[in-house]
Design an enzyme around this catalytic site. Sequence first.
Site, PDB file in Angstrom:
ATOM      1  N   TYR A 111       0.848  -1.190   0.000  1.00 25.23           N
ATOM      2  CA  TYR A 111       0.000   0.000   0.000  1.00 25.23           C
ATOM      3  C   TYR A 111       0.892   1.252   0.000  1.00 25.23           C
ATOM      4  O   TYR A 111       0.705   2.171  -0.791  1.00 25.23           O
ATOM      5  CB  TYR A 111      -0.908  -0.013   1.244  1.00 25.23           C
ATOM      6  CG  TYR A 111      -1.878   1.147   1.280  1.00 25.23           C
ATOM      7  CD1 TYR A 111      -3.162   1.011   0.751  1.00 25.23           C
ATOM      8  CD2 TYR A 111      -1.507   2.376   1.819  1.00 25.23           C
ATOM      9  CE1 TYR A 111      -4.048   2.077   0.765  1.00 25.23           C
ATOM     10  CE2 TYR A 111      -2.384   3.441   1.826  1.00 25.23           C
ATOM     11  CZ  TYR A 111      -3.655   3.286   1.307  1.00 25.23           C
ATOM     12  OH  TYR A 111      -4.524   4.337   1.309  1.00 25.23           O
ATOM     13  N   SER A 138     -28.918  15.274  19.729  1.00 19.31           N
ATOM     14  CA  SER A 138     -28.325  14.458  20.785  1.00 19.31           C
ATOM     15  C   SER A 138     -29.327  13.366  21.147  1.00 19.31           C
ATOM     16  O   SER A 138     -30.401  13.276  20.550  1.00 19.31           O
ATOM     17  CB  SER A 138     -27.964  15.311  21.985  1.00 19.31           C
ATOM     18  OG  SER A 138     -29.134  15.914  22.467  1.00 19.31           O
ATOM     19  N   GLU A 145     -26.889  -0.428  18.105  1.00 17.59           N
ATOM     20  CA  GLU A 145     -25.510  -0.055  17.764  1.00 17.59           C
ATOM     21  C   GLU A 145     -24.710   0.255  19.016  1.00 17.59           C
ATOM     22  O   GLU A 145     -25.265   0.694  20.004  1.00 17.59           O
ATOM     23  CB  GLU A 145     -25.542   1.225  16.887  1.00 17.59           C
ATOM     24  CG  GLU A 145     -26.412   1.091  15.673  1.00 17.59           C
ATOM     25  CD  GLU A 145     -26.838   2.440  15.081  1.00 17.59           C
ATOM     26  OE1 GLU A 145     -26.211   3.466  15.409  1.00 17.59           O
ATOM     27  OE2 GLU A 145     -27.808   2.455  14.309  1.00 17.59           O
ATOM     28  N   LYS A 158     -22.475   2.559  21.339  1.00 21.80           N
ATOM     29  CA  LYS A 158     -22.335   4.015  21.450  1.00 21.80           C
ATOM     30  C   LYS A 158     -20.868   4.316  21.670  1.00 21.80           C
ATOM     31  O   LYS A 158     -20.335   4.153  22.765  1.00 21.80           O
ATOM     32  CB  LYS A 158     -23.167   4.561  22.604  1.00 21.80           C
ATOM     33  CG  LYS A 158     -23.132   6.078  22.678  1.00 21.80           C
ATOM     34  CD  LYS A 158     -24.144   6.604  23.677  1.00 21.80           C
ATOM     35  CE  LYS A 158     -24.265   8.115  23.625  1.00 21.80           C
ATOM     36  NZ  LYS A 158     -23.053   8.815  23.965  1.00 21.80           N
ATOM     37  N   ASP A 163     -17.402   6.189  22.176  1.00 20.48           N
ATOM     38  CA  ASP A 163     -17.044   7.347  22.969  1.00 20.48           C
ATOM     39  C   ASP A 163     -15.973   8.136  22.231  1.00 20.48           C
ATOM     40  O   ASP A 163     -14.790   7.951  22.441  1.00 20.48           O
ATOM     41  CB  ASP A 163     -16.532   6.865  24.322  1.00 20.48           C
ATOM     42  CG  ASP A 163     -16.748   7.911  25.388  1.00 20.48           C
ATOM     43  OD1 ASP A 163     -17.360   8.945  25.089  1.00 20.48           O
ATOM     44  OD2 ASP A 163     -16.296   7.683  26.515  1.00 20.48           O
ATOM     45  N   ARG A 216     -19.743  18.591  15.606  1.00 23.68           N
ATOM     46  CA  ARG A 216     -21.142  18.803  15.926  1.00 23.68           C
ATOM     47  C   ARG A 216     -21.376  20.238  16.413  1.00 23.68           C
ATOM     48  O   ARG A 216     -22.394  20.848  16.117  1.00 23.68           O
ATOM     49  CB  ARG A 216     -21.545  17.797  17.003  1.00 23.68           C
ATOM     50  CG  ARG A 216     -22.931  17.968  17.505  1.00 23.68           C
ATOM     51  CD  ARG A 216     -23.299  16.793  18.400  1.00 23.68           C
ATOM     52  NE  ARG A 216     -24.654  16.949  18.871  1.00 23.68           N
ATOM     53  CZ  ARG A 216     -24.986  17.626  19.957  1.00 23.68           C
ATOM     54  NH1 ARG A 216     -24.051  18.202  20.679  1.00 23.68           N
ATOM     55  NH2 ARG A 216     -26.247  17.730  20.316  1.00 23.68           N
ATOM     56  N   TYR A 228     -23.046   6.353  11.577  1.00 23.54           N
ATOM     57  CA  TYR A 228     -24.270   5.852  12.195  1.00 23.54           C
ATOM     58  C   TYR A 228     -25.533   6.650  11.881  1.00 23.54           C
ATOM     59  O   TYR A 228     -26.597   6.346  12.391  1.00 23.54           O
ATOM     60  CB  TYR A 228     -24.115   5.706  13.712  1.00 23.54           C
ATOM     61  CG  TYR A 228     -23.624   6.956  14.435  1.00 23.54           C
ATOM     62  CD1 TYR A 228     -24.392   8.115  14.466  1.00 23.54           C
ATOM     63  CD2 TYR A 228     -22.408   6.946  15.093  1.00 23.54           C
ATOM     64  CE1 TYR A 228     -23.952   9.244  15.122  1.00 23.54           C
ATOM     65  CE2 TYR A 228     -21.953   8.078  15.764  1.00 23.54           C
ATOM     66  CZ  TYR A 228     -22.719   9.226  15.772  1.00 23.54           C
ATOM     67  OH  TYR A 228     -22.285  10.340  16.421  1.00 23.54           O
ATOM     68  N   LYS A 280     -26.810   3.513  28.737  1.00 16.83           N
ATOM     69  CA  LYS A 280     -25.423   3.676  29.194  1.00 16.83           C
ATOM     70  C   LYS A 280     -24.933   2.515  30.055  1.00 16.83           C
ATOM     71  O   LYS A 280     -25.700   1.940  30.836  1.00 16.83           O
ATOM     72  CB  LYS A 280     -25.316   4.964  30.023  1.00 16.83           C
ATOM     73  CG  LYS A 280     -25.591   6.228  29.234  1.00 16.83           C
ATOM     74  CD  LYS A 280     -24.459   6.509  28.276  1.00 16.83           C
ATOM     75  CE  LYS A 280     -24.417   7.949  27.825  1.00 16.83           C
ATOM     76  NZ  LYS A 280     -23.897   8.898  28.773  1.00 16.83           N
ATOM     77  N   CYS A 294      15.242   7.648  51.815  1.00 21.38           N
ATOM     78  CA  CYS A 294      14.906   6.564  50.899  1.00 21.38           C
ATOM     79  C   CYS A 294      14.536   5.301  51.679  1.00 21.38           C
ATOM     80  O   CYS A 294      15.276   4.890  52.573  1.00 21.38           O
ATOM     81  CB  CYS A 294      16.110   6.300  49.991  1.00 21.38           C
ATOM     82  SG  CYS A 294      15.949   4.812  49.005  1.00 21.38           S
ATOM     83  N   CYS A 307      17.519   2.668  51.257  1.00 16.93           N
ATOM     84  CA  CYS A 307      18.887   2.814  51.747  1.00 16.93           C
ATOM     85  C   CYS A 307      19.036   3.873  52.819  1.00 16.93           C
ATOM     86  O   CYS A 307      20.116   4.025  53.382  1.00 16.93           O
ATOM     87  CB  CYS A 307      19.832   3.115  50.588  1.00 16.93           C
ATOM     88  SG  CYS A 307      19.660   4.774  49.932  1.00 16.93           S
ATOM     89  N   CYS A 329      16.296   9.861  45.327  1.00 17.64           N
ATOM     90  CA  CYS A 329      17.131   9.356  46.402  1.00 17.64           C
ATOM     91  C   CYS A 329      18.557   9.725  46.045  1.00 17.64           C
ATOM     92  O   CYS A 329      18.999   9.515  44.921  1.00 17.64           O
ATOM     93  CB  CYS A 329      16.988   7.836  46.505  1.00 17.64           C
ATOM     94  SG  CYS A 329      18.361   7.064  47.374  1.00 17.64           S
ATOM     95  N   CYS A 361      22.478   2.836  47.096  1.00 18.32           N
ATOM     96  CA  CYS A 361      21.083   2.452  47.320  1.00 18.32           C
ATOM     97  C   CYS A 361      20.771   1.138  46.599  1.00 18.32           C
ATOM     98  O   CYS A 361      20.915   1.056  45.380  1.00 18.32           O
ATOM     99  CB  CYS A 361      20.174   3.571  46.804  1.00 18.32           C
ATOM    100  SG  CYS A 361      18.428   3.146  46.818  1.00 18.32           S
TER     101      CYS A 361
HETATM  102  S1  IVH Z   1     -27.207   8.744  16.838  1.00 17.31           S
HETATM  103  C1  IVH Z   1     -30.433  11.368  16.036  1.00 17.31           C
HETATM  104  N1  IVH Z   1     -25.664   6.641  17.105  1.00 17.31           N
HETATM  105  O1  IVH Z   1     -23.808  10.010  21.078  1.00 17.31           O
HETATM  106  C2  IVH Z   1     -29.419  10.643  16.765  1.00 17.31           C
HETATM  107  N2  IVH Z   1     -25.050   8.636  18.247  1.00 17.31           N
HETATM  108  O2  IVH Z   1     -25.674  11.401  22.870  1.00 17.31           O
HETATM  109  C3  IVH Z   1     -28.075  11.247  16.693  1.00 17.31           C
HETATM  110  N3  IVH Z   1     -22.942   8.464  19.507  1.00 17.31           N
HETATM  111  O3  IVH Z   1     -23.665  13.169  19.581  1.00 17.31           O
HETATM  112  C4  IVH Z   1     -26.996  10.426  17.275  1.00 17.31           C
HETATM  113  N4  IVH Z   1     -22.497   6.377  18.951  1.00 17.31           N
HETATM  114  O4  IVH Z   1     -21.603  11.639  19.457  1.00 17.31           O
HETATM  115  C5  IVH Z   1     -25.863   7.928  17.461  1.00 17.31           C
HETATM  116  N5  IVH Z   1     -24.389   4.711  17.201  1.00 17.31           N
HETATM  117  C6  IVH Z   1     -24.575   5.988  17.551  1.00 17.31           C
HETATM  118  C7  IVH Z   1     -23.690   6.704  18.376  1.00 17.31           C
HETATM  119  C8  IVH Z   1     -23.959   8.032  18.719  1.00 17.31           C
HETATM  120  C9  IVH Z   1     -22.087   7.448  19.618  1.00 17.31           C
HETATM  121  C10 IVH Z   1     -22.793   9.772  20.156  1.00 17.31           C
HETATM  122  C11 IVH Z   1     -22.811  10.953  19.225  1.00 17.31           C
HETATM  123  C12 IVH Z   1     -23.954  11.810  19.653  1.00 17.31           C
HETATM  124  C13 IVH Z   1     -24.143  11.381  21.077  1.00 17.31           C
HETATM  125  C14 IVH Z   1     -25.578  11.563  21.504  1.00 17.31           C
END
Ligand code: IVH
Length: 691
Positions: free
Chosen positions: A40, A86, A117, A119, A121, A140, A228, A317, A411, A414, A429, A435
Site C-alpha cells: 500500500y 443528541s 448499535e 455508542k 465514545d 457537531r 451511524y 449507558k 529513601c 537505603c 534518592c 542504594c
Molecule cells: S445517533 C439522532 N448513534 O452520542 C441521533 N449517536 O448522545 C443522533 N454516539 O452526539 C446520534 N455512537 O456523538 C448515534 N451509534 C450511535 C452513536 C452516537 C455514539 C454519540 C454521538 C452523539 C451522542 C448523543
Amino acid sequence: MSSKSHSQAAARAVELRRKLEDASYRYHVLDEPNIPDAEYDRMLRELDELEATHPELATPDSPTQRVGSAPSAKFAEVVHAVPMLSLGNAFTDEEVQDFVNRIVKETGDAQPRFSVEPKLDGLAISLRYENGVFVRGATRGDGATGEDVTANLRTVKAIPLRLRGDAPEVLEVRGEVYMPLAAFEKYNAWAREHGEKTLANPRNGAAGSLRQLDPRITAQRPLSFYAYALGEVRGAALPPTHSQTLAWLRELGLPVSSESGTASGAEGLLAYYRRVGERRAGLPYDIDGVVYKLDRYDQQRAMGFVSRAPRWAIAHKYPAQEVATTVESIEVNVGRTGAVTPWVLMTPVHVGGVTVSRATLHNADQVARLDVRVGDTVIIRRAGDVIPEVVGVILDRRPKGAQPWTMPKTCPDCGSAVEREEGEVVARCTGGLYCPAQRVQALFHFASRRAMDIEGLGERLIQGLVDFDYVRTVADLYKLGVDDFVQMKQRADERDGVVPETVKAGKIATKWAENLIAGIAASRDSTLERVLFALGIRDVGESTAKTLARHFGALQPLMDADEETLKQVPDVGPVVAARIAHFFAQPHNREVIAALRENGVHWPEGAPQRATEGPLSGKTVVLTGGLASMSRDEAGAKLEALGAKVSGSVSKKTSLVVAGEAAGSKLAKAQELGIEIWDEAALLAFLEQNA
Ligand code: IVH
C-alpha cells in the site's frame, strides 16, 4: 523521476488511486485486508511522485491528500443543513422498558424492530460528499453550527475521500471519530517517556487531535471513524429503514460498526445490551453504552422529537469503568536514577475486567493535587491495559484524622536523603549506587538488550544478587562463577520457602548457571557506545552515547574532558556536559570502569570519527514517532550512511525532523522552529532515491 508521457501518467494515476481506494475499503470497511501495508505504502509513494511531476493530475480526493496540509489560524464555522441531534439516556432496564412502551403505544406496533448499535465514545462529526467526493467535514458544535475540520478529517484513513459505486448528488453522513485504545495507549506510553502531557482518555485524544490547528499533527494520531446516521441527502431514494441505510452506507465505502444489528422488543434490546456489555472490555475502542433506534423511518416520523433529541432513539449507558476503593497505604518506588515515585496500595477491586490493587500516582505533585491520604475512598480508572490511575478522592468519606501525605525524607531502601531539585517534578534518592533499589535498576539497565545485552539476567535475578550481596557494582557481574549463582538461588529459595523438587534440580541449576555465565562472558566483547550507555550516566541515552563514542573515539579522552570540551560535542548542551563531567569525576565511577576493564570487558577504540560523506553531510536529523516500515534505529543507520548526524533532540541546529506515527513534542518543536519535516513516505522516497 518518471519520463512517462502525460497520458500514460494519467492512466497510471487512475489505476493507482483505484487500487489504493479498494485496499483501503477492504481494510477499514470489510476488515479483510488484501495487500500488505508495505505494498500500500509503495503504491501511495508512486502516486505521490506522479502527482508531484504532473501536478495537473492531482485531485482533492486522491489518497495522497491524507498527509495533512499547512496549519490554519482558526476553524471556519459550518451551519448544519440538518441539525445534529443528541440522544436521551437510559440507565436502567425499566427506563428501556418505558421507552419501548411509549413506542408500542404510539405506533400501534406490538413488536417494534430497532437498529441496535454500540455508542462509541469519541466525537460526533458530519461528512459532506458531493457527487461522491468528500468536500467538507465538521464537528457537531452546538448541533446547529460546528467547526470546519475538513483538513484534519482527510488524514483519518477510515474516512473515504471518494465514495464507491453510485453516490448521490449530496450525502451527509454522521458518525463518530474515535481513537482506538491501542493508539491511545501507545500515545500515552510515548508521552510519559518524553515527559509530555498524557491524554486523560481516548475521547479526549480524539477531540484534541481533531481540533488541532495543524493537520500534520492530526495525521500523526491514528484516529478512526464509524458512520451511524444521515444528514442532508439529495438525489437518492432512501431505503425504508435505518438498518438498511447503514448497509447502504457500508456499500458506499463508509465503515459501520460490526457490532451493529437489529433487535425487537424490550427483551431484545436488553439482551443486546448485555451481550455487548460482556464484550466491552475486549473491544478495540471505548464505548459508553449502546444506542437503540426505531428502525422504520415511517415510525420514526410518527414519534417525532422533544427539544433536540429524537423520541424514537435512546442511549442505554454502561456504568463507567471507574470504581471506588480505599487506600490502604501510599508507597514509593525507587528507579535507576533514584526517582522516587509514589503509588497507592488499595483494597482490591474489579474494574474493566480485571482485579487491581495498585494504582500509580506519578509524582508528588500529583499526590498534592489530588490530596490522596491513607484511608481515603478514591475513584480509580482503568483504560485498556494501562496501569490504573487515581482520578479523585471522595472527600465526604475521608476518615477523621487522615493526614496529608508527604514525600519521605529518606529513601525506604537505603536511608539516604530524598531531595527534589528546583524546577523538577521528581524527587530523587541521593544514595546513588549505594542504594540497593538504584543498584538493582542500574544493574538491570547495564544488562539490558540495548546496553551490554546479557541474556537471561532479568530483574528478579539481579534482585537476588543484590539482596544476598553477590554484586555491588556492575563490574562484580564479571567475577561471578557457576557456584555463586547456584548458591544464590538456594538462599533465595530458602528465604522464599521454595523447596527444590528432586536431586535432579541440582543438575538443572548448574546448567542454568552455566548459561548465565556464558551470557555474561559473551558481553565482555562490546563497543564503546554500548558501554557508555550501559554505565547509566543520567541523560546519556543511546544516541548521546553514540555521539560521544564517535566524537572521542576512546574512553580515556572522554573521561578526561572538562565541561567546556564536552559542550563542543554536537548536541551536548550545558546540562548534559555537566552530568557527564560529574559522573567521571566521581572516584567510585572511575573504579568501576577500571574494574570492568580488569575483568575483561573490552571494546575497539580508534581515532575520533568524522561523519560519513554523503547527500546528508553536515545535516543533523532527528527521528521521532513510530515508523511502520522499519525501526528508528534502522532508519537512523540508513541516514548516517548518507552522511547525516542523527540526534535525539530538536534544537536550532537540527536540519530535518522525520516524524512517524504519534510524534508529539519534538514534532511540535520542529514546527515552532520552522525546521523541515518529513513523514515516513518522504523518508522512504529519499532512501530509495539514494539507495
Ligand atoms: S445517533 C439522532 N448513534 O452520542 C441521533 N449517536 O448522545 C443522533 N454516539 O452526539 C446520534 N455512537 O456523538 C448515534 N451509534 C450511535 C452513536 C452516537 C455514539 C454519540 C454521538 C452523539 C451522542 C448523543
